[in-house]
Enzyme design. Sequence first.
Site, short mmCIF file in Angstrom:
data_model
loop_
_atom_site.label_atom_id
_atom_site.label_comp_id
_atom_site.label_asym_id
_atom_site.label_seq_id
_atom_site.Cartn_x
_atom_site.Cartn_y
_atom_site.Cartn_z
N TYR A 212 12.03 -3.62 11.45
CA TYR A 212 13.38 -4.07 11.81
C TYR A 212 13.57 -5.52 11.39
O TYR A 212 12.61 -6.28 11.22
CB TYR A 212 13.64 -3.92 13.32
CG TYR A 212 12.79 -4.80 14.21
CD1 TYR A 212 13.23 -6.07 14.58
CD2 TYR A 212 11.56 -4.36 14.69
CE1 TYR A 212 12.46 -6.87 15.42
CE2 TYR A 212 10.79 -5.16 15.53
CZ TYR A 212 11.24 -6.41 15.88
OH TYR A 212 10.48 -7.22 16.70
N CYS A 213 14.82 -5.89 11.18
CA CYS A 213 15.18 -7.27 10.88
C CYS A 213 16.59 -7.50 11.44
O CYS A 213 17.07 -6.71 12.24
CB CYS A 213 15.12 -7.56 9.38
SG CYS A 213 16.22 -6.53 8.37
N THR A 214 17.24 -8.58 11.03
CA THR A 214 18.53 -8.94 11.63
C THR A 214 19.61 -7.92 11.35
O THR A 214 20.25 -7.38 12.26
CB THR A 214 18.98 -10.32 11.11
OG1 THR A 214 17.94 -11.27 11.32
CG2 THR A 214 20.25 -10.77 11.82
#
Length: 608
Positions: A212-214
Amino acid sequence: MSGDNQSQEQYGVLLYYKYSTIPDLNSLFTFYESNCSSLGLLGRVRLAPHGVNVTVGGKLSSLESHIDAVKSISLFEGTDFKLASSDYPLSDKVAHECGFTSLSIRIVKELVTFSSHPLLNPPDVSNAGRHLSAVEFHSILQSTGQVLDKENATDDKKLVLLDARNLYETRIGKFRTPSVETLDPEIRQFSDLPTWIDNNAEQLQGKHVLMYCTGGIRCEMASAYVRSKGAGFENVFQLYGGIQRYLEQFPDGGFFKGKNFVFDHRISVGSSDADIMGTCLLCGSSFDDYSSRCRCTHCRMLVLVCDTCRMEGAHYVCELCRKHGKSIGSSPVSEDSKMKVTSPQIELKNVSSESTVSPQMPWRNGIVCRRKLRILCLHGFRQNASSFKGRTASLAKKLKNIAEFVFIDAPHELPFIYQTSNVSSAIQNGPPPPSENCKKRFAWLVAPDFSGRRETNWKLADGPFDPHQYQQQTDGLDVSLAYLKTIFSQEGPFDGILGFSQGAAMAASVCAQWERLKGEIDFRFAILCSGFALHSAEFEHRSINCPSLHIFGGDLGNDRQVANQASKELAKAFEEGCSVIIEHDCGHIIPTRSPYIDEIKSFLQRFL
């Protein structure tokens, strides 16, 4: 930011990206320039041959109009537009740092810089991990992985969460669930992630990896890189829409604790959960507000310093720099200077820098210089540090925000020579000017019959100027290599080497021995301008695996001193995935006009 009419209409921020082949970058550039300007949108638009990445702010009605216009382009079918209402930027400083004081549209090679150097096998986003919606992602964490493999019950230990963000982001928020391990690489920048993955592959192999990331764009590239490692790395999944979409689906935060760092003036976005994950760098109290924009004095990474501890003009050292033994006292200061340093083995010639760094000197008067790339510059044959500094003044000026040039004289001092065809009248009217009034000239390589004596008088040239004289200058490499080792030891560190003509040949020779010279001559990249390869076994038996930028005149480039084919052959000696080539039409110089300067900047940006 101020303005009486800002409160009249609601403000918003729009983020979206799209990986797709762009058939006509210039047309798309024109569309964004026209559309965003007419709607009064500010922010960043990045266009690359393989897609777009957009973060813009403005009136909500204008952002909605922009979305409608983008949707009318078939290229953007299926794009996830993340539109959120927000307050206007807190201050001009925050708006400026986040790029919300102007509209910046650029054509780049990469939408996100995934590696600080060209990768031999760059990831293909078409091989990215499977997208999971926020609900699917949540369900997997809730059921501890069993949803991923319904036929074969998944062992809880085989599911790991991988956070693809930077340390300053994960400080204030991340996913946490008691039954699933979360791997936080603790990296300064996204381009450090491939190295972390390489060094920690055993933590990922054979497991279901949830990334996951922003907003999702970094996971596209990172998940593809993990999957490219082959057997045991197939089961990679990514949170589609990133943390932003997850928090929209689960306003109470769900399994995400803390705040989501964002790259616009909002700074961070939280859930209804008021828990604070971040802590003050100095006192350790709960704190997660980056609005003061405090940064590490060494690497310039954002740090958290609470209101009580924060002082005007103070300097801070982040946890990563502390881990490597750095402190306030070891910080460098920038001074304009020239110096001559000597060692028992070899004399260091003139060392000249636009901003020479002295590691022994403390910070003064609270002045902190932004970290730039330090580049050691090697001049051409029969030049010196001063003349090369003058010749590259335009280049240094255009790169002043990202690079600092350090100029040195080569170790072989050459005699003063003159051509009778040029100075016959002067000879008839009197002797040449006194040698002490002329600047000495140097070389990295010399002819086999070079005596090495320091001449005090002028010499008549053996013949007319030979534009291909570089082919006869083959000796002196060992002396120059030993000299560079001393320079790196006493004047380093340097991020890169820039060589021109014979200086490029010298730099290329160092690149060919890059692995063997580690610990003595350490650098991250080379820029080789009008270069050529030496007749050496180092070039004949192996390709060179060193990030490099090759700049030389094309077939019609009018470089009369170093043949175009010679520079091409040098570029071929470097591994294809590690080299970038710029051919120009400007002769025996380093071009500084567009588009060449933009390509040079693009190459250097990878190493910032």
